[in-house]
Design an enzyme around this catalytic site. Structure first.
Site, PDB file in Angstrom:
ATOM      1  N   GLU A  70     -10.056  -4.416  -6.018  1.00 39.71           N
ATOM      2  CA  GLU A  70     -10.444  -4.354  -4.602  1.00 39.71           C
ATOM      3  C   GLU A  70     -11.970  -4.500  -4.515  1.00 39.71           C
ATOM      4  O   GLU A  70     -12.688  -3.698  -5.110  1.00 39.71           O
ATOM      5  CB  GLU A  70      -9.997  -2.999  -4.009  1.00 39.71           C
ATOM      6  CG  GLU A  70     -10.431  -2.725  -2.582  1.00 39.71           C
ATOM      7  CD  GLU A  70      -9.971  -3.782  -1.601  1.00 39.71           C
ATOM      8  OE1 GLU A  70      -8.776  -3.915  -1.355  1.00 39.71           O
ATOM      9  OE2 GLU A  70     -10.857  -4.502  -1.075  1.00 39.71           O
ATOM     10  N   ASP A  81      -5.157  -9.923   3.360  1.00 41.59           N
ATOM     11  CA  ASP A  81      -5.854 -10.446   4.545  1.00 41.59           C
ATOM     12  C   ASP A  81      -5.128 -11.701   5.022  1.00 41.59           C
ATOM     13  O   ASP A  81      -4.944 -12.641   4.243  1.00 41.59           O
ATOM     14  CB  ASP A  81      -7.302 -10.787   4.187  1.00 41.59           C
ATOM     15  CG  ASP A  81      -8.092  -9.543   3.827  1.00 41.59           C
ATOM     16  OD1 ASP A  81      -8.306  -8.701   4.704  1.00 41.59           O
ATOM     17  OD2 ASP A  81      -8.467  -9.393   2.642  1.00 41.59           O
ATOM     18  N   LYS A 118      -6.147 -18.098  11.262  1.00 37.57           N
ATOM     19  CA  LYS A 118      -6.548 -19.415  11.803  1.00 37.57           C
ATOM     20  C   LYS A 118      -6.317 -20.503  10.748  1.00 37.57           C
ATOM     21  O   LYS A 118      -6.644 -20.317   9.580  1.00 37.57           O
ATOM     22  CB  LYS A 118      -8.035 -19.399  12.166  1.00 37.57           C
ATOM     23  CG  LYS A 118      -8.344 -18.499  13.343  1.00 37.57           C
ATOM     24  CD  LYS A 118      -9.819 -18.559  13.689  1.00 37.57           C
ATOM     25  CE  LYS A 118     -10.087 -17.560  14.806  1.00 37.57           C
ATOM     26  NZ  LYS A 118     -11.418 -16.974  14.714  1.00 37.57           N
ATOM     27  N   THR A 152       1.148   2.628   3.725  1.00 38.27           N
ATOM     28  CA  THR A 152      -0.253   3.062   3.837  1.00 38.27           C
ATOM     29  C   THR A 152      -0.646   3.178   5.317  1.00 38.27           C
ATOM     30  O   THR A 152       0.055   2.672   6.200  1.00 38.27           O
ATOM     31  CB  THR A 152      -1.206   2.056   3.165  1.00 38.27           C
ATOM     32  OG1 THR A 152      -1.159   0.832   3.907  1.00 38.27           O
ATOM     33  CG2 THR A 152      -0.813   1.791   1.722  1.00 38.27           C
ATOM     34  N   ARG A 153      -1.787   3.803   5.544  1.00 36.39           N
ATOM     35  CA  ARG A 153      -2.272   3.917   6.930  1.00 36.39           C
ATOM     36  C   ARG A 153      -2.547   2.530   7.496  1.00 36.39           C
ATOM     37  O   ARG A 153      -2.341   2.267   8.664  1.00 36.39           O
ATOM     38  CB  ARG A 153      -3.536   4.786   6.978  1.00 36.39           C
ATOM     39  CG  ARG A 153      -3.200   6.271   6.998  1.00 36.39           C
ATOM     40  CD  ARG A 153      -4.445   7.087   7.058  1.00 36.39           C
ATOM     41  NE  ARG A 153      -5.331   6.689   5.962  1.00 36.39           N
ATOM     42  CZ  ARG A 153      -6.634   6.950   5.919  1.00 36.39           C
ATOM     43  NH1 ARG A 153      -7.210   7.596   6.907  1.00 36.39           N
ATOM     44  NH2 ARG A 153      -7.371   6.573   4.894  1.00 36.39           N
ATOM     45  N   TYR A 154      -3.010   1.614   6.639  1.00 37.94           N
ATOM     46  CA  TYR A 154      -3.270   0.249   7.096  1.00 37.94           C
ATOM     47  C   TYR A 154      -1.971  -0.392   7.592  1.00 37.94           C
ATOM     48  O   TYR A 154      -1.926  -0.968   8.688  1.00 37.94           O
ATOM     49  CB  TYR A 154      -3.884  -0.596   5.969  1.00 37.94           C
ATOM     50  CG  TYR A 154      -4.108  -2.016   6.412  1.00 37.94           C
ATOM     51  CD1 TYR A 154      -5.246  -2.371   7.122  1.00 37.94           C
ATOM     52  CD2 TYR A 154      -3.139  -2.999   6.198  1.00 37.94           C
ATOM     53  CE1 TYR A 154      -5.428  -3.659   7.590  1.00 37.94           C
ATOM     54  CE2 TYR A 154      -3.314  -4.290   6.661  1.00 37.94           C
ATOM     55  CZ  TYR A 154      -4.451  -4.609   7.348  1.00 37.94           C
ATOM     56  OH  TYR A 154      -4.625  -5.893   7.830  1.00 37.94           O
ATOM     57  N   GLU A 155      -0.919  -0.280   6.799  1.00 41.25           N
ATOM     58  CA  GLU A 155       0.377  -0.866   7.180  1.00 41.25           C
ATOM     59  C   GLU A 155       0.863  -0.276   8.498  1.00 41.25           C
ATOM     60  O   GLU A 155       1.387  -1.001   9.356  1.00 41.25           O
ATOM     61  CB  GLU A 155       1.405  -0.615   6.069  1.00 41.25           C
ATOM     62  CG  GLU A 155       2.794  -1.120   6.409  1.00 41.25           C
ATOM     63  CD  GLU A 155       3.856  -0.722   5.386  1.00 41.25           C
ATOM     64  OE1 GLU A 155       3.510  -0.363   4.244  1.00 41.25           O
ATOM     65  OE2 GLU A 155       5.045  -0.776   5.751  1.00 41.25           O
TER      66      GLU A 155
HETATM   67  C1  SAM Z   1      -5.576  -6.014   4.795  1.00 44.11           C
HETATM   68  S1  SAM Z   1      -6.038  -5.063   3.423  1.00 44.11           S
HETATM   69  C2  SAM Z   1      -4.562  -4.215   2.887  1.00 44.11           C
HETATM   70  C3  SAM Z   1      -4.853  -3.072   1.978  1.00 44.11           C
HETATM   71  C4  SAM Z   1      -3.655  -2.417   1.270  1.00 44.11           C
HETATM   72  N1  SAM Z   1      -2.963  -3.347   0.415  1.00 44.11           N
HETATM   73  C5  SAM Z   1      -2.689  -1.784   2.222  1.00 44.11           C
HETATM   74  O1  SAM Z   1      -1.589  -2.332   2.415  1.00 44.11           O
HETATM   75  O2  SAM Z   1      -3.023  -0.748   2.802  1.00 44.11           O
HETATM   76  C6  SAM Z   1      -6.205  -6.343   2.205  1.00 44.11           C
HETATM   77  C7  SAM Z   1      -7.176  -5.972   1.107  1.00 44.11           C
HETATM   78  O3  SAM Z   1      -7.204  -7.005   0.123  1.00 44.11           O
HETATM   79  C8  SAM Z   1      -8.510  -7.077  -0.386  1.00 44.11           C
HETATM   80  N2  SAM Z   1      -8.695  -8.384  -1.030  1.00 44.11           N
HETATM   81  C9  SAM Z   1      -8.809  -9.587  -0.426  1.00 44.11           C
HETATM   82  N3  SAM Z   1      -9.043 -10.549  -1.319  1.00 44.11           N
HETATM   83  C10 SAM Z   1      -9.049  -9.946  -2.541  1.00 44.11           C
HETATM   84  C11 SAM Z   1      -9.268 -10.415  -3.854  1.00 44.11           C
HETATM   85  N4  SAM Z   1      -9.523 -11.695  -4.087  1.00 44.11           N
HETATM   86  N5  SAM Z   1      -9.219  -9.527  -4.858  1.00 44.11           N
HETATM   87  C12 SAM Z   1      -8.946  -8.220  -4.619  1.00 44.11           C
HETATM   88  N6  SAM Z   1      -8.745  -7.713  -3.397  1.00 44.11           N
HETATM   89  C13 SAM Z   1      -8.817  -8.569  -2.359  1.00 44.11           C
HETATM   90  C14 SAM Z   1      -9.391  -6.863   0.842  1.00 44.11           C
HETATM   91  O4  SAM Z   1     -10.692  -6.446   0.525  1.00 44.11           O
HETATM   92  C15 SAM Z   1      -8.608  -5.800   1.609  1.00 44.11           C
HETATM   93  O5  SAM Z   1      -9.056  -4.499   1.340  1.00 44.11           O
END
Ligand code: SAM
Length: 224
Positions: free
Chosen positions: A81, A130, A134, A204-207
């Site tokens: 991360e 992420d 777009k 997770t809280r994000y989900e």
């Molecule tokens: C939308 S968040 C979801 C976080 C977590 N998986 C959850 O479900 O709560 C996506 C995460 O992926 C990470 N991320 C994006 N590209 C990445 C990469 N190339 N390597 C590692 N992490 C990455 C971002 O920084 C972000 O924190």
């Protein structure tokens, strides 16, 4: 692609709000020991007693990773991360739950994957990556033919890959790209296999924020 980074950036911010002093101090003292060492990585050397090694990509605040690690103390979990607040939160979870089976890469997972040997992983989690909704940003999505090929190289035969998203277009995108690689078989047999969270999933809280445009979808694949 910039010259400094071999990959197009797939993540958003590296840092949001300031990290609280207590968390910053914990990061400073614990992260050096938790960090996956530089150079080629041999998971067996990181935790010789581990039954197997799992990789969580983009662990966000680390809730899922820490809960899986607590459930399976005989499994080594590697987490990647680049988002500093997320890494700080994960270090706090690891410390609070006294987890001895988690190692972190506080950067782009693609740098870590390139340093791992063939067939060293039993599971890979890509949970709510992420979405880059777009069209002009789709090239930033983590799931691309090249990353899927890396997943196939790193998973041992019978290893499993889980992708989850609540963005319908990213679900379609991932399903197409992962099944385009003949190493992977989608294991779903009925709609509930992708509509309902798998039995071992941790929300997770994000989900929970449900930021996407559809209900969460869980795609589980088996490596041939
Ligand atoms: C939308 S968040 C979801 C976080 C977590 N998986 C959850 O479900 O709560 C996506 C995460 O992926 C990470 N991320 C994006 N590209 C990445 C990469 N190339 N390597 C590692 N992490 C990455 C971002 O920084 C972000 O924190």
């Amino acid at each position: 692609m910039s010259e400094d980074h071999p990959h197009l950036r797939s993540y958003g911010r590296l840092k949001a709000r300031p990290i609280k002093p207590r968390q910053a101090a914990l990061m400073e003292s614990r992260l050096p020991q938790l960090r996956v060492p530089s150079g080629p990585v041999d998971p067996a050397a990181l935790m010789p007693a581990a039954r197997e090694t799992w990789l969580e990509i983009g662990f966000g605040g680390g809730e899922h990773m820490a809960a899986q690690a607590a459930r399976s103390p005989d499994v080594l979990i590697l987490g990647a991360e680049p988002f500093q607040n997320g890494v700080a939160s994960a270090v706090r979870h690891i410390e609070e739950q006294a987890l001895g089976n988690v190692r972190l890469h506080d950067g782009d997972v693609r740098e870590l994957m390139a340093r791992l040997p063939d067939g060293c992983l039993a599971r890979i989690f890509v949970l709510f990556p992420d979405p880059w909704p777009k069209a002009r940003h789709h090239k930033r999505r983590l799931v691309q033919a090249e990353t899927v090929a890396e997943f196939a190289r790193l998973l041992r035969p019978g290893g499993r890959l889980r992708f989850a998203s609540d963005w319908a277009d990213y679900v379609d995108w991932a399903l197409l790209r992962i099944t385009a690689n003949t190493a992977f078989r989608w294991s779903a047999e009925r709609a509930d296999d992708w509509r309902a969270p798998p039995a071992d999933h941790i929300t997770t809280r994000y989900e929970e924020k449900r930021l996407g445009d559809c209900a969460p979808v869980f795609l589980d694949f088996v490596r041939a």
